[in-house]
Design a protein around this motif. Sequence first.
Motif, PDB file in Angstrom:
ATOM      1  N   GLN A  60      27.781   4.150   9.056  1.00 24.11           N
ATOM      2  CA  GLN A  60      27.812   4.333   7.611  1.00 24.11           C
ATOM      3  C   GLN A  60      29.231   4.352   7.035  1.00 24.11           C
ATOM      4  N   HIS A 161      24.041   8.020  16.260  1.00 27.70           N
ATOM      5  CA  HIS A 161      23.470   8.109  14.916  1.00 27.70           C
ATOM      6  C   HIS A 161      22.964   6.701  14.561  1.00 27.70           C
ATOM      7  N   TRP A 162      22.039   6.209  15.404  1.00 28.94           N
ATOM      8  CA  TRP A 162      21.184   5.061  15.112  1.00 28.94           C
ATOM      9  C   TRP A 162      21.724   3.682  15.439  1.00 28.94           C
ATOM     10  N   ASN A 205      21.086  11.922  16.433  1.00 25.28           N
ATOM     11  CA  ASN A 205      20.799  12.262  15.051  1.00 25.28           C
ATOM     12  C   ASN A 205      19.370  11.853  14.714  1.00 25.28           C
ATOM     13  N   MET A 206      18.574  12.795  14.212  1.00 20.56           N
ATOM     14  CA  MET A 206      17.231  12.517  13.698  1.00 20.56           C
ATOM     15  C   MET A 206      16.426  11.577  14.597  1.00 20.56           C
ATOM     16  N   HIS A 332      18.960  19.138  10.007  1.00 17.42           N
ATOM     17  CA  HIS A 332      19.226  18.841   8.606  1.00 17.42           C
ATOM     18  C   HIS A 332      18.044  19.312   7.769  1.00 17.42           C
ATOM     19  N   TYR A 334      16.653  18.203   3.819  1.00 16.73           N
ATOM     20  CA  TYR A 334      16.814  17.509   2.539  1.00 16.73           C
ATOM     21  C   TYR A 334      15.703  17.860   1.551  1.00 16.73           C
ATOM     22  N   THR A 356      15.946   7.822   3.933  1.00 16.42           N
ATOM     23  CA  THR A 356      15.562   8.244   5.271  1.00 16.42           C
ATOM     24  C   THR A 356      14.444   9.270   5.250  1.00 16.42           C
ATOM     25  N   GLU A 413      23.171  18.727   8.308  1.00 15.67           N
ATOM     26  CA  GLU A 413      23.280  17.954   7.065  1.00 15.67           C
ATOM     27  C   GLU A 413      22.456  18.608   5.980  1.00 15.67           C
ATOM     28  N   TRP A 460      26.325  16.693   3.597  1.00 15.62           N
ATOM     29  CA  TRP A 460      26.282  15.233   3.690  1.00 15.62           C
ATOM     30  C   TRP A 460      26.597  14.702   2.313  1.00 15.62           C
ATOM     31  N   GLU A 467      24.237   3.511   2.834  1.00 13.35           N
ATOM     32  CA  GLU A 467      23.047   4.336   2.997  1.00 13.35           C
ATOM     33  C   GLU A 467      21.889   3.498   3.569  1.00 13.35           C
ATOM     34  N   TRP A 468      22.060   3.051   4.804  1.00  7.78           N
ATOM     35  CA  TRP A 468      21.012   2.365   5.572  1.00  7.78           C
ATOM     36  C   TRP A 468      20.326   1.256   4.758  1.00  7.78           C
ATOM     37  N   TYR A 476      25.942   9.752  -1.736  1.00  9.95           N
ATOM     38  CA  TYR A 476      25.758  11.139  -1.300  1.00  9.95           C
ATOM     39  C   TYR A 476      27.090  11.864  -1.131  1.00  9.95           C
TER      40      TYR A 476
HETATM   41  C1  FCB Z   1      19.998  11.598   6.688  1.00 13.93           C
HETATM   42  C2  FCB Z   1      20.760  10.735   7.665  1.00 13.93           C
HETATM   43  C3  FCB Z   1      22.103  10.316   7.139  1.00 13.93           C
HETATM   44  C4  FCB Z   1      22.023   9.914   5.678  1.00 13.93           C
HETATM   45  C5  FCB Z   1      21.347  10.990   4.868  1.00 13.93           C
HETATM   46  C6  FCB Z   1      21.272  10.700   3.384  1.00 13.93           C
HETATM   47  O1  FCB Z   1      18.663  11.586   6.971  1.00 13.93           O
HETATM   48  O2  FCB Z   1      20.986  11.422   8.882  1.00 13.93           O
HETATM   49  O3  FCB Z   1      22.588   9.284   7.936  1.00 13.93           O
HETATM   50  O4  FCB Z   1      21.365   8.721   5.561  1.00 13.93           O
HETATM   51  O5  FCB Z   1      20.055  11.168   5.367  1.00 13.93           O
END
Ligand code: FCB
Length: 508
Positions: A60, A161-162, A205-206, A332, A334, A356, A413, A460, A467-468, A476
């Motif tokens: 990212q 991280h992906w 990560n995730m 994390h 959100y 995400t 995060e 974050w 952003e993916w 963000y």
């Molecule tokens: C999380 C991800 C991070 C980013 C944030 C907004 O889920 O770990 O890479 O995309 O969301």
Amino acid sequence: MDRRQFLSQSLAASGSVLLAKSGSGLQLAEQVPAAVPGSKVSSARFPNGFIWGMASAAYQVEGAWNADGKGESNWDRFSHTVGKIKGAATGDVSCDQYHRYEEDVTILKRLNQKSYRFSTSWSRIQPTGTGALNQKGLDYYNRLVDALLAEGIRPFCTLYHWDLPQALEDRGGWPNRDLARYFADFAGILAKNLGDRITVWAPFNMPWTFTYYGYGVGVFPPARSSFNDFLKAAHTVNLAQGQAFRAIKAASSKATVGSAYGMAPAYPKTDSEPDRAATARYHAMNNLYFLNPAMTGEYPKAFVGDIPYDAMGYMPGDDQLMKVPLDWLGFHYYTRRVVSDAKTASQSVSGGHFGTETEGSSGARDPLTQIHVEMPTEGPLTEAGLEIWPRGMYDLVTQISREYNHPIIEISENGCCYLDTLDDNGRVPDARRIAFHRQHLAELARAIADGARVRAYHAWSLIDNFEWADGYSQRYGLTYVDFRSQKRTVKDSGLWYGRVAASNRLDV
Ligand code: FCB
């Protein structure tokens, strides 16, 4: 009008009211569902030594996608494929942290940060995922870690991280069990070379997100849509987590290994027994599917029927490979979920694609968990369309504390997308982002006061970035980036967060 248009119109309306009424966003926030009263915000205190940090991820922020011998990753391939990323964006350059890391470390220092959570790009270090080390790629992380330590900032390294080396995707990707061994080799290389200075490591990560989105529903690379492939990929990742844990510990006696899971507190849609059972399955699948195997060697009860060991590719002895009780838990938060049993769910309101935090639009999410998951809209929404539900922070942290016997926790995060940009004075007045973090932190302080052993919080993100699948359409960062000039401007939220870090209080 579709749901997204509806959301952006109501956002525009509520945003202007919020800014007109209040500089900090707090007054209006008090009137909306789930908002934290101002008195709780001003009385919140964090313990001495609490670790304030910011997070990012290699693909990212780094750019330099083919510099110094780096191999192609799955995200390079995906973003170079027409139609996969909004606006045909790529991470080829992004915010170019590969070349500008010194400037970014200076920002962290200026904002009184004590931790920087970054991730390593596997294909920078092993271009095809196995075999010889690319010294120039490793040297980048040597320079970054040294620059952080010189400023008294703790390097928190997420190994993955992906971004998978494309060569490994070509060999079947995460459903291929061999990847657990390759990942452990990669982890060992990192710990051997950086483990004299890095003490805080998270393998993945995730993990639910990249295995499910990549192999289960196909919105991330390699865009496969098979629930069985998801089950296999997730099992390899659980094995890889265990094997990486051992490889890191073998190479570095100072290492502590934890996690950076994505979690969402889940609430049953109704009080019925089926909805409460479905909510428990959601929690097991989304929050515990990688945590419980590490802590106990066992999969949690995520399925309606028996655990599908055959479909997962489970072999005798895997419980012992997966079991590596973590030194601390990182996750994390959100936004929350509302869950019902797919057989009885009303199909009216549902998810959609929100960065995400994606949910399907109708029916059961998959055949084996039979959950129907909604992204509620009772609270206000960020500009990514995610509901703001600060209380979820308290609920999640206290739930995990209870269930895992009061572990040490790091929030790896938390953050929000708002598109505020530079004003005529060269400032970025992002009052809504301040309100967001303030409210979530007030709820975190409440969890700590009630006994949760939380030692760190990472916002974050340090900086606006790629952003993916949403490309550069979401911001963000607590630092604004002009992607044409690469100029960084710390937003008002960044300045505020710097004061929080210096004082351990929120009313600053
Ligand atoms: C999380 C991800 C991070 C980013 C944030 C907004 O889920 O770990 O890479 O995309 O969301």
